[in-house]
Design a protein around this motif. Structure first.
Motif, PDB file in Angstrom:
ATOM      1  N   UNK A  52       5.060   0.752  -4.986  1.00 23.47           N
ATOM      2  CA  UNK A  52       3.958   1.607  -5.451  1.00 23.47           C
ATOM      3  C   UNK A  52       3.300   2.323  -4.281  1.00 23.47           C
ATOM      4  N   UNK A  53       2.629   3.425  -4.645  1.00 25.84           N
ATOM      5  CA  UNK A  53       1.740   4.129  -3.729  1.00 25.84           C
ATOM      6  C   UNK A  53       0.349   4.105  -4.354  1.00 25.84           C
ATOM      7  N   UNK A  54      -0.658   3.828  -3.550  1.00 26.41           N
ATOM      8  CA  UNK A  54      -2.044   4.001  -3.999  1.00 26.41           C
ATOM      9  C   UNK A  54      -2.439   5.436  -3.684  1.00 26.41           C
ATOM     10  N   UNK A  55      -2.478   6.282  -4.697  1.00 23.22           N
ATOM     11  CA  UNK A  55      -2.840   7.684  -4.441  1.00 23.22           C
ATOM     12  C   UNK A  55      -4.344   7.831  -4.250  1.00 23.22           C
ATOM     13  N   UNK A  56      -5.081   6.814  -4.643  1.00 23.65           N
ATOM     14  CA  UNK A  56      -6.527   6.770  -4.410  1.00 23.65           C
ATOM     15  C   UNK A  56      -6.918   5.308  -4.293  1.00 23.65           C
ATOM     16  N   UNK A  57      -7.749   4.979  -3.314  1.00 18.42           N
ATOM     17  CA  UNK A  57      -8.215   3.601  -3.157  1.00 18.42           C
ATOM     18  C   UNK A  57      -9.620   3.609  -2.568  1.00 18.42           C
ATOM     19  N   UNK A  58     -10.592   3.253  -3.398  1.00 16.74           N
ATOM     20  CA  UNK A  58     -11.974   3.083  -2.943  1.00 16.74           C
ATOM     21  C   UNK A  58     -12.267   1.592  -2.927  1.00 16.74           C
ATOM     22  N   UNK A  59     -12.806   1.119  -1.817  1.00 13.89           N
ATOM     23  CA  UNK A  59     -13.028  -0.310  -1.607  1.00 13.89           C
ATOM     24  C   UNK A  59     -14.522  -0.594  -1.575  1.00 13.89           C
ATOM     25  N   UNK A  60     -14.955  -1.541  -2.397  1.00  7.79           N
ATOM     26  CA  UNK A  60     -16.351  -1.952  -2.407  1.00  7.79           C
ATOM     27  C   UNK A  60     -16.681  -2.863  -1.239  1.00  7.79           C
ATOM     28  N   UNK A  61     -17.917  -3.300  -1.185  1.00  4.53           N
ATOM     29  CA  UNK A  61     -18.373  -4.168  -0.103  1.00  4.53           C
ATOM     30  C   UNK A  61     -17.734  -5.545  -0.231  1.00  4.53           C
ATOM     31  N   UNK A  62     -17.655  -6.258   0.886  1.00  9.44           N
ATOM     32  CA  UNK A  62     -17.093  -7.602   0.863  1.00  9.44           C
ATOM     33  C   UNK A  62     -17.991  -8.520   0.029  1.00  9.44           C
ATOM     34  N   UNK A  63     -17.344  -9.361  -0.795  1.00  8.41           N
ATOM     35  CA  UNK A  63     -18.064 -10.291  -1.648  1.00  8.41           C
ATOM     36  C   UNK A  63     -18.250 -11.639  -0.945  1.00  8.41           C
ATOM     37  N   UNK A  64     -19.004 -12.534  -1.566  1.00  6.81           N
ATOM     38  CA  UNK A  64     -19.266 -13.848  -0.967  1.00  6.81           C
ATOM     39  C   UNK A  64     -17.986 -14.639  -0.739  1.00  6.81           C
ATOM     40  N   UNK A  65     -16.962 -14.383  -1.592  1.00  8.92           N
ATOM     41  CA  UNK A  65     -15.702 -15.126  -1.440  1.00  8.92           C
ATOM     42  C   UNK A  65     -14.750 -14.455  -0.453  1.00  8.92           C
ATOM     43  N   UNK A  66     -15.205 -13.376   0.191  1.00  8.46           N
ATOM     44  CA  UNK A  66     -14.377 -12.700   1.179  1.00  8.46           C
ATOM     45  C   UNK A  66     -13.506 -11.599   0.613  1.00  8.46           C
ATOM     46  N   UNK A  67     -13.469 -11.460  -0.700  1.00  7.32           N
ATOM     47  CA  UNK A  67     -12.670 -10.415  -1.331  1.00  7.32           C
ATOM     48  C   UNK A  67     -13.517  -9.166  -1.594  1.00  7.32           C
ATOM     49  N   UNK A  68     -12.826  -8.094  -1.973  1.00  8.24           N
ATOM     50  CA  UNK A  68     -13.478  -6.813  -2.244  1.00  8.24           C
ATOM     51  C   UNK A  68     -13.079  -6.333  -3.638  1.00  8.24           C
ATOM     52  N   UNK A  69     -14.042  -5.783  -4.365  1.00  7.74           N
ATOM     53  CA  UNK A  69     -13.691  -5.045  -5.569  1.00  7.74           C
ATOM     54  C   UNK A  69     -13.152  -3.674  -5.153  1.00  7.74           C
ATOM     55  N   UNK A  70     -12.201  -3.164  -5.926  1.00 15.00           N
ATOM     56  CA  UNK A  70     -11.608  -1.867  -5.603  1.00 15.00           C
ATOM     57  C   UNK A  70     -11.515  -1.026  -6.863  1.00 15.00           C
ATOM     58  N   UNK A  71     -11.315   0.253  -6.672  1.00 12.00           N
ATOM     59  CA  UNK A  71     -10.912   1.166  -7.739  1.00 12.00           C
ATOM     60  C   UNK A  71      -9.754   1.970  -7.176  1.00 12.00           C
ATOM     61  N   UNK A  72      -8.611   1.888  -7.831  1.00 13.55           N
ATOM     62  CA  UNK A  72      -7.413   2.502  -7.287  1.00 13.55           C
ATOM     63  C   UNK A  72      -6.622   3.191  -8.377  1.00 13.55           C
ATOM     64  N   UNK A  73      -5.875   4.212  -7.976  1.00 11.65           N
ATOM     65  CA  UNK A  73      -4.896   4.838  -8.853  1.00 11.65           C
ATOM     66  C   UNK A  73      -3.524   4.546  -8.265  1.00 11.65           C
ATOM     67  N   UNK A  74      -2.751   3.769  -9.018  1.00 14.38           N
ATOM     68  CA  UNK A  74      -1.399   3.390  -8.594  1.00 14.38           C
ATOM     69  C   UNK A  74      -0.378   4.386  -9.151  1.00 14.38           C
ATOM     70  N   UNK A  75       0.671   4.642  -8.388  1.00 11.67           N
ATOM     71  CA  UNK A  75       1.846   5.303  -8.942  1.00 11.67           C
ATOM     72  C   UNK A  75       3.096   4.541  -8.502  1.00 11.67           C
ATOM     73  N   UNK A  76       3.911   4.126  -9.484  1.00  9.60           N
ATOM     74  CA  UNK A  76       5.181   3.463  -9.193  1.00  9.60           C
ATOM     75  C   UNK A  76       6.203   4.514  -8.785  1.00  9.60           C
TER      76      UNK A  76
END
Length: 309
Positions: free
Chosen positions: A17-41
């Motif tokens: 896949x390619x992420x044609x768009x990837x916006x990354x939110x702030x780091x969470x307490x568990x060390x992970x990030x919420x994202x909003x992405x557009x995938x294309x296979x």
């Protein structure tokens, strides 16, 4: 789905896949990030064959560097087979023969494609007959990109990237990939993003609280317009990837000067994806980049997700 005979060998192909768009939110307490992405296979595939065995085992080969790919329980395909067996009560082994073409640790979800392929192949081999929705729920337990490798096409991913909504994409998009033998660690790239944001907080402001995909991206995909999509490409992980691998910046500049509509780091890198106007332009770009010493591949999307061949 009927139970496969013990002599059957199931072949499944799953896309990178390619992420044609990837916006990354702030780091969470568990060390992970919420994202909003557009995938294309895209049409760079992992091939997996599943056959009956006494235990769950794997063997890996391929056209890309595979030295760092484990074959034990750290392998996502092995984990996928174990997860499916446990969820369905299957008491059988399987041997997974994996042939890799997607760059390892390249930001294109090759390991996730292997996991999706293993779910589909073992479901067919063992005759467990799970629906796509049931397989997708198992896929989400294996990693954020695995559900998309199962679905394919074009989709919006939110949350950790595993909450998928199919997105309409008309026509064909032609890409030229510049791949690297040296992978990048996704956690390290995310860590560098956090550090980069902290260093430049005054200039770039805080991370988005609720990441979202730019509507211009979805509009470009619906229109099947490469020029419009090129103007909307974005990846929040690109800046930290370039800080960690400055050589990628020179490669991006070379591709854009050679006729690409735009170039972007794919996912957490180091694979670079250059969007071309059409098939002929992509072929010219591939030839130019190859002549400049880069390992360049022409692919297109969107393509289907993990499927029995």
């Amino acid at each position: 789905m009927t139970l496969a005979s013990s002599s059957e060998r199931v072949h499944v192909r799953a896309p990178g896949k390619i992420n044609v768009f990837l916006e990354v939110g702030d780091v969470q307490d568990d060390g992970y990030h919420d994202v909003a992405t557009a995938y294309q296979a895209v049409s760079l595939y992992e091939d997996l064959w599943a056959s009956d065995a006494d235990e769950i085992t794997a063997h890996v080969s391929g056209s890309v560097a595979i030295g760092d790919v484990p074959v034990d329980d750290r392998n996502l395909a092995v984990r996928a087979a174990r997860l499916l067996a446990g969820a369905t009560g299957v008491d059988r082994g399987v041997h997974l023969e994996i042939r890799k073409s997607v760059p390892v640790a390249g930001g294109m979800g090759g390991g996730s494609a292997d996991a999706a392929a293993a779910l589909v192949a073992c479901d067919a081999l063992w005759g467990t007959g799970l629906s796509t929705a049931e397989l997708a729920r198992l896929a989400a337990r294996l990693g954020a990109d695995v559900p998309f490798a199962l679905l394919g096409g074009t989709a919006v991913g939110t949350g950790r990237g595993d909450e998928l909504s199919p997105a309409l994409a008309r026509g064909r998009f032609d890409w030229v990939l510049v791949v690297s033998d040296e992978g990048m660690s996704t956690p390290v790239v995310y860590g560098e993003l956090d550090a980069h944001r902290a260093r430049h907080l005054v200039d770039i402001g805080p991370a988005p609280r609720q990441p979202r995909v730019d509507p211009d991206v979805l509009h470009a995909l619906r229109q099947g317009d490469p020029g419009m999509l090129a103007a909307a490409l974005r990846n929040d992980l690109q800046a930290p990837a370039l800080l960690l691998r400055p050589d990628l910046g020179a490669a991006l500049e070379t591709g854009e000067k050679a006729g690409a509509l735009a170039g972007i780091v794919s996912g957490s890198g180091p694979t670079l994806a250059f969007l071309a106007a059409d098939d002929a332009a992509a072929l010219d770009l591939q030839i130019t980049l190859s002549a400049a010493g880069f390992s360049a591949l022409h692919v297109h999307g969107p393509v289907s997700g993990a499927r029995v061949v």
